[in-house]
Design an enzyme around this catalytic site. Structure first.
Site, short mmCIF file in Angstrom:
data_model
loop_
_atom_site.label_atom_id
_atom_site.label_comp_id
_atom_site.label_asym_id
_atom_site.label_seq_id
_atom_site.Cartn_x
_atom_site.Cartn_y
_atom_site.Cartn_z
N ARG A 88 0.89 -1.28 0.03
CA ARG A 88 -0.21 0.05 0.08
C ARG A 88 0.87 1.29 0.01
O ARG A 88 1.70 1.52 0.81
CB ARG A 88 -0.84 -0.12 1.27
CG ARG A 88 -1.99 1.19 1.23
CD ARG A 88 -2.81 1.01 2.40
NE ARG A 88 -3.48 2.38 2.82
CZ ARG A 88 -3.19 3.24 3.78
NH1 ARG A 88 -2.46 3.09 4.62
NH2 ARG A 88 -3.79 4.37 3.53
N HIS A 132 -2.81 11.06 0.49
CA HIS A 132 -2.46 10.90 1.74
C HIS A 132 -1.78 12.20 2.39
O HIS A 132 -0.71 12.21 2.54
CB HIS A 132 -1.43 9.71 1.81
CG HIS A 132 -1.07 9.10 3.28
ND1 HIS A 132 -1.29 7.91 3.42
CD2 HIS A 132 -0.86 9.74 4.50
CE1 HIS A 132 -0.71 7.52 4.98
NE2 HIS A 132 -0.62 8.87 5.59
N GLU A 177 -7.51 8.70 5.88
CA GLU A 177 -7.72 9.43 7.19
C GLU A 177 -8.21 10.74 7.05
O GLU A 177 -7.48 11.71 7.38
CB GLU A 177 -6.28 9.27 8.08
CG GLU A 177 -5.80 7.85 8.44
CD GLU A 177 -4.67 7.71 9.38
OE1 GLU A 177 -4.40 6.82 9.88
OE2 GLU A 177 -4.20 8.93 9.52
N ASN A 306 -7.49 1.90 9.77
CA ASN A 306 -6.24 2.36 10.31
C ASN A 306 -6.51 2.09 11.96
O ASN A 306 -7.11 3.01 12.49
CB ASN A 306 -5.66 3.62 9.96
CG ASN A 306 -5.31 3.48 8.37
OD1 ASN A 306 -5.26 2.60 7.66
ND2 ASN A 306 -4.78 4.60 8.00
N TYR A 308 -4.64 2.43 15.76
CA TYR A 308 -3.46 2.45 16.48
C TYR A 308 -3.72 2.23 18.26
O TYR A 308 -3.14 1.74 18.89
CB TYR A 308 -2.54 3.69 16.41
CG TYR A 308 -1.84 3.77 14.89
CD1 TYR A 308 -0.74 3.30 14.62
CD2 TYR A 308 -2.60 4.22 13.89
CE1 TYR A 308 -0.12 3.01 13.37
CE2 TYR A 308 -2.08 4.28 12.53
CZ TYR A 308 -0.81 3.79 12.45
OH TYR A 308 -0.11 3.56 11.20
N GLU A 371 -3.39 0.06 7.93
CA GLU A 371 -2.18 0.46 9.08
C GLU A 371 -2.44 -0.10 10.52
O GLU A 371 -3.47 -0.28 10.97
CB GLU A 371 -2.19 1.81 8.80
CG GLU A 371 -1.64 2.62 7.84
CD GLU A 371 -1.56 4.17 7.98
OE1 GLU A 371 -1.49 4.68 8.97
OE2 GLU A 371 -1.91 4.71 6.95
#
Length: 467
Positions: A88, A132, A177, A306, A308, A371
């Site tokens: 990606r 991005h 995002e 994504n 985290y 991600e």
């Protein structure tokens, strides 16, 4: 036991992933390419922001980054040795369309031609992100994402890239995002373009989503029939800090801005009524025009996730988090547990819970974990190796969380480690290292960390050891 053979030497039953599961790694153009003045590329908002004193740690910029623009063949060979089934990456908008409007820059497109051809020759699927965060500075000067026309300019750009690369890319992603672009870029000012206007952030969020929808239309018009199109969102389970109703209400408010503000218009063709309600003192939402939501809800084939960290919030006043407008009476708490070099908690249950929620609340759209990764203070040891046992534990536990969601029936098609390479970590500069491959920024030498060997073995085995 050597870290490089940890998966292979494990004698118990592995947590095995389905045949055809995509094992990938992810990067972004401004973070790795460098060559910011080569072949007709013009400044993006991140070139401008990073060059502004005090915006990026140590005055770091992406001018050189990891020099992927010149070293892409070496990097693709590295991916092939890892055994990646998908890679990606993002396209730099100002490299392809320097002013953000008009014809494509042939030299800029030629780089991505070479990259996708190299990937194809290595048997690695290209998973392309169109945006991005590197908006052409010329468009920001005209209003950026607060200007409705930027959504139309994005659709034009999407069509240019699709016309050139459409036959060789496995998955197309419109935006990465958009929450970060809108709320870190226009509300808190922590990211480019560095504005601090909460009403502008909500306007930008809508125009980003409109750009996504118009971009999907442009891609469908140019791509071969059946080519998958996706959107990537940074999502987080938002947990109340305590059992009270006011803590639950605080969590719902943050969930509205972080998750539902993006999920609901894309997958349900409506904005959450509660979010429109509690932000009404900031904006009257007149930026939403007739037929916008129909465009935003253009069907997608995959949703990229994504992940985290989870969020832990409660009622009460503390330090105001400017990235969350109209949440002055919400207090953000540090979740318990070990932390990474970013100060982020390590909590794989958050990924499991997030995937389960998406499967439960948003229907049958297939998911990719696009991600997931962690920064640690990685340094080469005296033996020349980069030992990162914390990252191995992080990857293993989060892959186990994905496996748990799969076992519960959630349709997860793949996992992309963030990141393939150490890189320019936005406002944190080069001090935070997320890569499974270490980069010496002085020499640009790539060195596999122990986590890269571990990930290679997990890919080859098709699974990971249980905890």
């Amino acid at each position: 036991m050597s870290m490089s053979t940890q998966v292979q030497e494990y004698r118990g039953e592995l947590l095995r992933f389905p045949t055809g599961f995509w094992w990938g790694a992810a990067t972004a153009a401004y973070q790795i390419e460098g060559a910011t003045k080569e072949d007709g590329r013009t400044p993006s908002i991140w070139d401008t922001f990073a060059a502004t004193p005090g915006k990026a740690v140590a005055g770091d910029t992406g001018d050189h980054a990891t020099e992927h623009y010149f070293r892409y063949s070496e990097d693709v060979a590295l991916m092939a040795e890892l055994g990646l089934s998908a890679y990606r990456f993002s396209v730099s908008w100002p490299r392809v369309q320097p002013t953000g409007r008009g014809p494509a820059n042939p030299a800029g497109l030629a780089f991505y031609d070479r990259l996708v051809d190299e990937l194809a020759a290595a048997g690695i699927r290209a998973v392309l992100t169109l945006y991005h965060w590197d908006l052409p500075q010329e468009l920001e000067d005209a209003g950026g994402w607060t200007d409705r026309d930027t959504a139309h300019r994005f659709a034009e750009y999407a069509g240019l890239v699709a016309d050139r690369l459409g036959d060789r890319v496995s998955v197309w992603t419109t935006l990465n995002e958009p929450w970060c672009s809108a709320f870190l870029g226009y509300a808190s000012g922590d990211h480019a373009p560095g504005r601090t206007d909460p009403a502008a952030a909500l306007t930008a969020a809508h125009h980003l989503l409109l750009g996504h929808g118009l971009g999907v239309q442009a891609l469908r018009a140019s791509l071969p029939a059946g080519t998958p199109v996706s959107l990537v969102l940074n999502l987080s389970p938002v947990r109340p800090a305590g059992p009270s109703d006011v803590d639950a209400a605080a969590a719902r408010r943050v969930d509205g801005l972080l998750n539902r503000l993006f999920l609901d218009p894309v997958l349900r063709a409506r904005y959450p009524a509660d979010v429109r309600g509690f932000t009404a003192r900031l904006t009257d939402w007149r930026f939403v025009h007739d037929h916008d939501l129909a465009a935003i809800a253009e069907p997608i084939d995959l949703l990229g996730v994504n992940y985290y960290v989870p969020s832990l919030v409660g009622a009460g006043r503390g330090q105001v988090n400017r990235a969350f407008p109209a949440c002055e009476d919400v207090r953000f708490h540090q979740p318990p547990g070990p932390i990474t070099a970013m100060g982020w908690p390590v909590d794989p249950t958050g990924l499991r819970d997030l995937l389960l929620r998406l499967g439960r609340d948003y229907g049958d759209v297939p998911l990719l974990v696009t991600e997931n990764g962690a920064a640690y203070d990685d340094r080469p040891a005296v033996d020349g190796r980069v030992h990162d046992p914390e990252r191995i534990a992080y990857l293993r536990s989060h892959l186990a969380a994905v496996h748990e969601a799969l076992a519960c029936g959630v349709d997860v098609r793949g996992y992309f480690a963030w990141s393939l390479l150490d890189n320019f970590e936005w406002a944190f500069g080069y001090g935070k290292r997320f890569g499974i491959v270490h980069v010496d920024y002085r020499t640009q030498r790539r060195t596999w960390k122990d986590s890269a060997y571990w990930y290679r073995d997990a890919i080859a085995a098709g699974g990971v050891p249980p905890g």
